[in-house]
Design an enzyme around this catalytic site. Structure first.
Site, PDB file in Angstrom:
ATOM      1  N   CYS A   1      -4.796   8.005   9.033  1.00 16.81           N
ATOM      2  CA  CYS A   1      -5.229   7.476  10.329  1.00 16.81           C
ATOM      3  C   CYS A   1      -5.055   8.516  11.421  1.00 16.81           C
ATOM      4  O   CYS A   1      -4.088   9.287  11.425  1.00 16.81           O
ATOM      5  CB  CYS A   1      -4.409   6.240  10.681  1.00 16.81           C
ATOM      6  SG  CYS A   1      -4.925   4.789   9.771  1.00 16.81           S
TER       7      CYS A   1
ATOM      8  N   ASP B   1       3.682   0.398  12.251  1.00 12.10           N
ATOM      9  CA  ASP B   1       2.482  -0.149  11.624  1.00 12.10           C
ATOM     10  C   ASP B   1       2.219  -1.599  12.044  1.00 12.10           C
ATOM     11  O   ASP B   1       1.137  -2.124  11.798  1.00 12.10           O
ATOM     12  CB  ASP B   1       2.601  -0.093  10.083  1.00 12.10           C
ATOM     13  CG  ASP B   1       2.426   1.322   9.557  1.00 12.10           C
ATOM     14  OD1 ASP B   1       2.104   2.219  10.354  1.00 12.10           O
ATOM     15  OD2 ASP B   1       2.625   1.531   8.340  1.00 12.10           O
TER      16      ASP B   1
ATOM     17  N   ARG C   1      -3.330   9.992   3.913  1.00  8.01           N
ATOM     18  CA  ARG C   1      -2.090  10.659   4.313  1.00  8.01           C
ATOM     19  C   ARG C   1      -1.213  10.900   3.081  1.00  8.01           C
ATOM     20  O   ARG C   1      -0.544  11.910   2.943  1.00  8.01           O
ATOM     21  CB  ARG C   1      -1.349   9.735   5.298  1.00  8.01           C
ATOM     22  CG  ARG C   1      -0.103  10.327   5.879  1.00  8.01           C
ATOM     23  CD  ARG C   1      -0.482  11.402   6.828  1.00  8.01           C
ATOM     24  NE  ARG C   1       0.641  12.215   7.235  1.00  8.01           N
ATOM     25  CZ  ARG C   1       0.477  13.382   7.836  1.00  8.01           C
ATOM     26  NH1 ARG C   1      -0.715  13.864   8.083  1.00  8.01           N
ATOM     27  NH2 ARG C   1       1.514  14.091   8.188  1.00  8.01           N
TER      28      ARG C   1
ATOM     29  N   LYS D   1       0.851  -1.209   0.000  1.00 11.98           N
ATOM     30  CA  LYS D   1       0.000   0.000   0.000  1.00 11.98           C
ATOM     31  C   LYS D   1       0.886   1.258   0.000  1.00 11.98           C
ATOM     32  O   LYS D   1       0.725   2.136  -0.847  1.00 11.98           O
ATOM     33  CB  LYS D   1      -0.894   0.010   1.248  1.00 11.98           C
ATOM     34  CG  LYS D   1      -1.593   1.345   1.488  1.00 11.98           C
ATOM     35  CD  LYS D   1      -2.456   1.342   2.738  1.00 11.98           C
ATOM     36  CE  LYS D   1      -1.795   1.810   3.989  1.00 11.98           C
ATOM     37  NZ  LYS D   1      -1.547   3.252   4.118  1.00 11.98           N
ATOM     38  N   ASN D   2       1.794   1.337   0.967  1.00 16.79           N
ATOM     39  CA  ASN D   2       2.547   2.589   1.106  1.00 16.79           C
ATOM     40  C   ASN D   2       3.469   2.834  -0.080  1.00 16.79           C
ATOM     41  O   ASN D   2       3.634   3.978  -0.522  1.00 16.79           O
ATOM     42  CB  ASN D   2       3.334   2.593   2.417  1.00 16.79           C
ATOM     43  CG  ASN D   2       2.413   2.796   3.620  1.00 16.79           C
ATOM     44  OD1 ASN D   2       1.230   3.087   3.458  1.00 16.79           O
ATOM     45  ND2 ASN D   2       2.942   2.641   4.818  1.00 16.79           N
TER      46      ASN D   2
ATOM     47  N   ARG E   1      -9.004   0.158   3.765  1.00 11.28           N
ATOM     48  CA  ARG E   1      -8.040   1.141   3.240  1.00 11.28           C
ATOM     49  C   ARG E   1      -6.749   0.452   2.796  1.00 11.28           C
ATOM     50  O   ARG E   1      -6.049   0.972   1.916  1.00 11.28           O
ATOM     51  CB  ARG E   1      -7.703   2.171   4.327  1.00 11.28           C
ATOM     52  CG  ARG E   1      -8.828   3.118   4.644  1.00 11.28           C
ATOM     53  CD  ARG E   1      -8.364   4.195   5.598  1.00 11.28           C
ATOM     54  NE  ARG E   1      -7.010   4.582   5.243  1.00 11.28           N
ATOM     55  CZ  ARG E   1      -6.097   5.007   6.103  1.00 11.28           C
ATOM     56  NH1 ARG E   1      -6.385   5.126   7.369  1.00 11.28           N
ATOM     57  NH2 ARG E   1      -4.893   5.340   5.685  1.00 11.28           N
TER      58      ARG E   1
ATOM     59  N   ARG F   1       0.902  14.371  13.780  1.00  9.88           N
ATOM     60  CA  ARG F   1       1.450  14.256  12.423  1.00  9.88           C
ATOM     61  C   ARG F   1       1.743  15.623  11.774  1.00  9.88           C
ATOM     62  O   ARG F   1       1.167  15.982  10.742  1.00  9.88           O
ATOM     63  CB  ARG F   1       0.523  13.403  11.539  1.00  9.88           C
ATOM     64  CG  ARG F   1       0.196  12.069  12.167  1.00  9.88           C
ATOM     65  CD  ARG F   1      -0.607  11.160  11.271  1.00  9.88           C
ATOM     66  NE  ARG F   1       0.250  10.360  10.400  1.00  9.88           N
ATOM     67  CZ  ARG F   1      -0.203   9.340   9.660  1.00  9.88           C
ATOM     68  NH1 ARG F   1      -1.465   9.039   9.652  1.00  9.88           N
ATOM     69  NH2 ARG F   1       0.624   8.662   8.894  1.00  9.88           N
TER      70      ARG F   1
HETATM   71  C1  UD1 Z   1       4.363   6.775   6.737  1.00 12.40           C
HETATM   72  C2  UD1 Z   1       3.378   5.661   6.475  1.00 12.40           C
HETATM   73  C3  UD1 Z   1       2.771   5.140   7.767  1.00 12.40           C
HETATM   74  C4  UD1 Z   1       3.867   4.776   8.768  1.00 12.40           C
HETATM   75  C5  UD1 Z   1       4.851   5.919   8.932  1.00 12.40           C
HETATM   76  C6  UD1 Z   1       6.055   5.546   9.790  1.00 12.40           C
HETATM   77  C7  UD1 Z   1       2.476   6.089   4.275  1.00 12.40           C
HETATM   78  C8  UD1 Z   1       1.292   6.503   3.474  1.00 12.40           C
HETATM   79  N1  UD1 Z   1       2.339   6.142   5.600  1.00 12.40           N
HETATM   80  O1  UD1 Z   1       3.600   7.840   7.302  1.00 12.40           O
HETATM   81  O2  UD1 Z   1       2.008   3.980   7.453  1.00 12.40           O
HETATM   82  O3  UD1 Z   1       3.263   4.515  10.025  1.00 12.40           O
HETATM   83  O4  UD1 Z   1       5.369   6.320   7.642  1.00 12.40           O
HETATM   84  O5  UD1 Z   1       6.671   4.417   9.290  1.00 12.40           O
HETATM   85  O6  UD1 Z   1       3.487   5.702   3.743  1.00 12.40           O
HETATM   86  N2  UD1 Z   1       7.030  13.998  11.634  1.00 12.40           N
HETATM   87  C9  UD1 Z   1       7.232  15.291  12.081  1.00 12.40           C
HETATM   88  N3  UD1 Z   1       7.245  16.292  11.139  1.00 12.40           N
HETATM   89  C10 UD1 Z   1       7.103  16.048   9.812  1.00 12.40           C
HETATM   90  C11 UD1 Z   1       6.897  14.720   9.375  1.00 12.40           C
HETATM   91  C12 UD1 Z   1       6.872  13.700  10.309  1.00 12.40           C
HETATM   92  O7  UD1 Z   1       7.372  15.539  13.274  1.00 12.40           O
HETATM   93  O8  UD1 Z   1       7.138  16.997   9.019  1.00 12.40           O
HETATM   94  C13 UD1 Z   1       7.008  12.896  12.622  1.00 12.40           C
HETATM   95  C14 UD1 Z   1       5.632  12.214  12.732  1.00 12.40           C
HETATM   96  O9  UD1 Z   1       4.745  12.900  13.572  1.00 12.40           O
HETATM   97  C15 UD1 Z   1       6.039  10.858  13.289  1.00 12.40           C
HETATM   98  C16 UD1 Z   1       7.398  10.601  12.616  1.00 12.40           C
HETATM   99  O10 UD1 Z   1       7.861  11.868  12.168  1.00 12.40           O
HETATM  100  O11 UD1 Z   1       6.253  10.959  14.676  1.00 12.40           O
HETATM  101  C17 UD1 Z   1       7.361   9.634  11.458  1.00 12.40           C
HETATM  102  O12 UD1 Z   1       6.388  10.090  10.524  1.00 12.40           O
HETATM  103  P1  UD1 Z   1       6.534   9.834   8.979  1.00 12.40           P
HETATM  104  O13 UD1 Z   1       7.667   8.867   8.744  1.00 12.40           O
HETATM  105  O14 UD1 Z   1       6.567  11.125   8.278  1.00 12.40           O
HETATM  106  O15 UD1 Z   1       5.172   9.092   8.661  1.00 12.40           O
HETATM  107  P2  UD1 Z   1       4.251   9.300   7.405  1.00 12.40           P
HETATM  108  O16 UD1 Z   1       5.059   9.559   6.196  1.00 12.40           O
HETATM  109  O17 UD1 Z   1       3.134  10.218   7.762  1.00 12.40           O
END
Ligand code: UD1
Length: 414
Positions: free
Chosen positions: A115, A303, A91, A22-23, A394, A120
């Site tokens: 989610c 996840d 997301r 998916k991701n 999803r 985030r």
């Molecule tokens: C992606 C995945 C999700 C997975 C996550 C972590 C997709 C669609 N989603 O989500 O399934 O759980 O990676 O493996 O691929 N953060 C900040 N600032 C930012 C961006 C992130 O503080 O600008 C923090 C987030 O709050 C979190 C951490 O970084 O604590 C990791 O988030 P991130 O790796 O960005 O997750 P996603 O890309 O949203």
């Protein structure tokens, strides 16, 4: 509203061929924007997140056509303004920023959804675009604009998956060289790089903490088979482990599962790996408890934690699971207590004690919680009813069919 009825206590055995990730697929669908051409994605999973992403792409002018599970997206005529409400449902809509900025030097879209597992924030995304010479404004809508996109040295505050997708996709079309430090090393990022390379991008260092990207003027269309879904794979391993069953997941790279396999081994499940398959034999009573901390790859995947918690109730002593990435990710643990799980949560740590699970009515609050509750219900005595299973749809294709083929008794109602 979808609900799943599960009659627990069946031993699950057999083979599972995994869907594509998916991701990874969501990131690739966004990155295809850079091609300015047609891209064919093979074996696209039939899940609602992909459908939402396609809605967004069509609203931007992309044309989509399925031939079986192969999907061709024509990105020739698209606009960088995204007004589609589906942005708020996934997301991965935020993954469009980097490709749009790379192609058009501007992007505008509604803030992303996904989610409800924590705050985030998007500060790291903002930092990347600013370092590449763009302005970044965020309210209800996100607007990124730059006269020029110029390569730079960028250090990510933490290895965010989404921010890495955006950084790489913008930098492949920037002028000159971009060095990105502390990038995410997730297998889905390696897949994205392989895809971009096939379209003509010049990138080195994926899977390591530093990537070096030479900007190119133009990318081209391609055909691509995304990698298999390691979280779906982990879910089926958990389902076989918790029911004392045995079987094989197919089409995987065992190294991508290392931190998860390590936990199954510690709990005394038998694991054997070959090139593209993982064999597991579970037990109804597992070894003593384990201590897990989620973290960016190669750490234990956040996840997977909802799916692993029910398995840990079968250990002979207490386990702890510390969530380090998202602040609101224990909804599965809390719902499992309705099935008799002896679990308490203090701040970001769940304490999971040996428990006998029984059937109950529970509610899924997010995608992976939905899968975790299903895993718990498979091992519970009697019938469970899991509400709000549209969350599961999803990310999991044919969940009911695949589990039924392993011997589970369950039915999804829509
Ligand atoms: C992606 C995945 C999700 C997975 C996550 C972590 C997709 C669609 N989603 O989500 O399934 O759980 O990676 O493996 O691929 N953060 C900040 N600032 C930012 C961006 C992130 O503080 O600008 C923090 C987030 O709050 C979190 C951490 O970084 O604590 C990791 O988030 P991130 O790796 O960005 O997750 P996603 O890309 O949203």
């Amino acid at each position: 509203m979808a609900k799943l009825i599960v009659t627990g206590g069946k031993t699950l055995c057999g083979e599972v061929r995994l869907q594509t990730s998916k991701n990874a697929t969501l990131a690739l669908l966004a990155a295809g924007v850079l091609s300015e051409d047609k891209v064919t994605f093979l074996e696209v999973p039939d899940i609602s997140d992909v459908n939402h992403m396609l809605c967004i792409l069509r609203s931007m002018g992309a044309k989509t056509r399925y031939n079986g599970s192969a999907l061709t997206v024509d990105y020739t005529q698209i606009t960088p303004m995204v007004f589609e409400e589906s942005c708020g449902k996934v997301r991965a809509s935020v993954f469009l920023l980097g490709p749009l900025v790379g192609r058009f030097r501007q992007a505008e879209l509604l803030a992303p959804g996904g989610c409800n597992i924590g705050a985030r924030p998007l500060d790291i995304h903002a930092h990347i675009f600013q370092k590449l010479g763009c302005t970044y404004l965020q309210g209800e809508r996100i607007r990124v604009q730059g006269e020029k996109l110029v390569g730079n040295k960028i250090r990510l505050r933490m290895p965010s998956v989404g921010a890495t997708v955006n950084a790489v996709c913008a930098a492949v079309k920037a002028e000159g060289e971009t060095v990105i430090e502390n990038v995410a090393r997730e297998p889905e990022i390696c897949d994205l790089v392989a895809f971009l390379r096939k379209m003509g991008a010049k990138i080195q260092g994926e899977g390591t903490p530093q990537m070096i990207i030479q900007g190119v003027k133009k990318l081209h269309g391609t055909t691509y088979l995304p990698q298999r879904d390691r979280i779906e794979g982990g879910t089926f391993l958990a389902a076989m482990a918790i029911t004392g069953g045995e079987g094989v997941i197919l089409g995987v790279k065992p190294s991508y599962f290392s931190p998860v396999l390590e936990i199954f081994l510690k709990t005394a499940c038998k694991i054997q790996c070959e090139d593209d398959k993982i064999y597991i034999r579970g037990k109804k009573s597992l070894a003593k408890g384990v201590s897990i901390k989620t973290g960016p790859y190669p750490g234990f995947p956040t996840d997977m934690q909802s799916v692993m918690i029910p398995v840990l109730t079968k250990c002979s002593s207490q386990s702890t699971l510390t969530e380090t990435l998202f602040e609101n990710r224990f909804s599965c643990a809390l719902e499992l207590t309705k099935m008799g799980a002896n679990i308490s949560v203090q701040k970001n740590v769940a304490f999971i004690r040996p428990s006998c699970l029984y059937g109950a009515t529970v509610t899924a609050k997010d995608l992976r919680a939905a899968a975790g509750l299903a895993v718990g219900a498979l091992a519970a005595e009697g019938e469970s009813e899991i509400l709000e299973m549209e969350h599961l749809l999803r990310g999991y294709e044919n969940f009911q069919g695949k589990l039924s083929a392993l011997g589970a008794k369950l039915e999804m109602f829509y």
